[in-house]
Design a protein around this motif. Sequence first.
Motif, PDB file in Angstrom:
ATOM      1  N   MET A 182      -2.335 -61.458   7.084  1.00 43.23           N
ATOM      2  CA  MET A 182      -1.294 -60.477   6.782  1.00 43.23           C
ATOM      3  C   MET A 182      -1.440 -59.945   5.363  1.00 43.23           C
ATOM      4  O   MET A 182      -2.056 -60.577   4.501  1.00 43.23           O
ATOM      5  CB  MET A 182       0.106 -61.069   6.980  1.00 43.23           C
ATOM      6  CG  MET A 182       0.559 -62.052   5.921  1.00 43.23           C
ATOM      7  SD  MET A 182       2.206 -62.748   6.290  1.00 43.23           S
ATOM      8  CE  MET A 182       3.238 -61.281   6.252  1.00 43.23           C
ATOM      9  N   LYS A 237      -0.883 -52.325  13.969  1.00 42.92           N
ATOM     10  CA  LYS A 237      -0.965 -53.412  12.990  1.00 42.92           C
ATOM     11  C   LYS A 237      -0.242 -53.048  11.693  1.00 42.92           C
ATOM     12  O   LYS A 237      -0.500 -53.631  10.650  1.00 42.92           O
ATOM     13  CB  LYS A 237      -2.434 -53.743  12.680  1.00 42.92           C
ATOM     14  CG  LYS A 237      -3.217 -54.279  13.870  1.00 42.92           C
ATOM     15  CD  LYS A 237      -2.708 -55.641  14.292  1.00 42.92           C
ATOM     16  CE  LYS A 237      -3.613 -56.261  15.339  1.00 42.92           C
ATOM     17  NZ  LYS A 237      -3.724 -55.480  16.566  1.00 42.92           N
ATOM     18  N   THR A 276      -5.779 -57.717  10.672  1.00 43.80           N
ATOM     19  CA  THR A 276      -4.808 -57.879   9.583  1.00 43.80           C
ATOM     20  C   THR A 276      -3.496 -57.159   9.891  1.00 43.80           C
ATOM     21  O   THR A 276      -3.494 -55.988  10.271  1.00 43.80           O
ATOM     22  CB  THR A 276      -5.386 -57.349   8.261  1.00 43.80           C
ATOM     23  OG1 THR A 276      -6.615 -57.995   7.992  1.00 43.80           O
ATOM     24  CG2 THR A 276      -4.411 -57.591   7.110  1.00 43.80           C
ATOM     25  N   LEU A 277      -2.388 -57.866   9.709  1.00 46.50           N
ATOM     26  CA  LEU A 277      -1.063 -57.299   9.909  1.00 46.50           C
ATOM     27  C   LEU A 277      -0.559 -56.761   8.571  1.00 46.50           C
ATOM     28  O   LEU A 277      -0.515 -57.478   7.582  1.00 46.50           O
ATOM     29  CB  LEU A 277      -0.106 -58.369  10.436  1.00 46.50           C
ATOM     30  CG  LEU A 277      -0.577 -59.164  11.664  1.00 46.50           C
ATOM     31  CD1 LEU A 277       0.477 -60.190  12.063  1.00 46.50           C
ATOM     32  CD2 LEU A 277      -0.916 -58.243  12.827  1.00 46.50           C
TER      33      LEU A 277
END
Length: 397
Positions: A182, A237, A276-277
């Motif tokens: 993240m 995302k 990836t957030l």
Amino acid sequence: MLASSTITISRAFTLTLTFKFSLSIPSLLHSSTKTHMDSPPRSLLVSSASRSPPREVLVQDTGDGFITLQEWQGWGTVSPVPVMVSQIVHDLKSLEKNIDAQMSFAGNGGKLQGDFKVQEDKKHRATYEALGDSEKKLQFFASRQIACRLLGSRGYLCQKCWLAMEDCMCSKVKPCSLWHGMRFWVYMHPKDFLRQNNTGKLLWQLFGVQAATLCLFGIAEDEEIMWNAFKCAGKNKVWCLYPNKNAVTESVQEAFGHGSPVDIDSTPVMTAGDKTLNFVLIDGTWSNSAAMFNRLKEQAKSVWGEEKFPCISLTMGASAMHKLRPQPSWDRTCTAAAAIGLLSELQLLHEFSSHGFDEQADAVEDALVVLLEALTSRRLRMGRSVTRKVRHNRDIC
């Protein structure tokens, strides 16, 4: 304002219903960026217009009128030095020489003072009016705000914690690793840049600038970096933590719980283009946040073909910062506390329970307490009240 949730979290920050990312309430520390700046190194006194007692500040300035990459990124940025910021700094230095009047800064946010301000005000207003479109005007406004804050803070504020040197809290903040899957984007209004009571800065102090990245509203170089990352990640995302009445929001459970469409990858390697957030924290006053969110929607339409920008709702409440900084209501809180809320709610989900979000939330909470103590000590030393005035009682849940 936010979607309701049945999730409860026992933390120092009592969770209620809505939250706020504003960090720039003018009535907190009127002394936050009060200093003087001249071309050669010299000691000057702060204007008596500030509410802090007069003090001498040794200004470190090469006199060349430039912001170096090292200095720029020392404040927490990751972009190259913005072209327009550099041009405005150069213009300020040139004007100082041409009219033989020294630049001086005082008040909230590195505001120009004295005779120099009068001449510069005429010049920058003429430049602003001559700009043809609204985008150029926004970039000029943002760049000038930031240029003045940079010059007014040299030799006075610590670059890492944005506090006055005598109040530096860096030694008390313990860095922590954010889960590799993240990334926070602190989307900050120029008027909040280098504010001492800003809490968004805590995120990159703790997690590093690649895990919690500063993006300044209206600065083309910063926004390009952020949107390039969003393009790589894809729309599914990217989320904004913003309680917008006119936007469809999802709770953390709905967005990331069992059966959600989000593909959670817990592998050690997460590169900019896969899993990836990305979470956007809008860091500005409530009045400024609407314009900032609208800009996100406009860019989303340009990039993804639709104006909708995904929003996440949290069950948030008042943070400890309410003790010092007035908010529109007790159920709105600061950027750091919003990050705590997200991490805490994610920790409750089975899909994320192994990522250590509880420890990361604790790290942010500890840093927020350190900041509160530093700000409180400063106010007490200056003989100022540390009691928050209750406002808008009708908004209290």
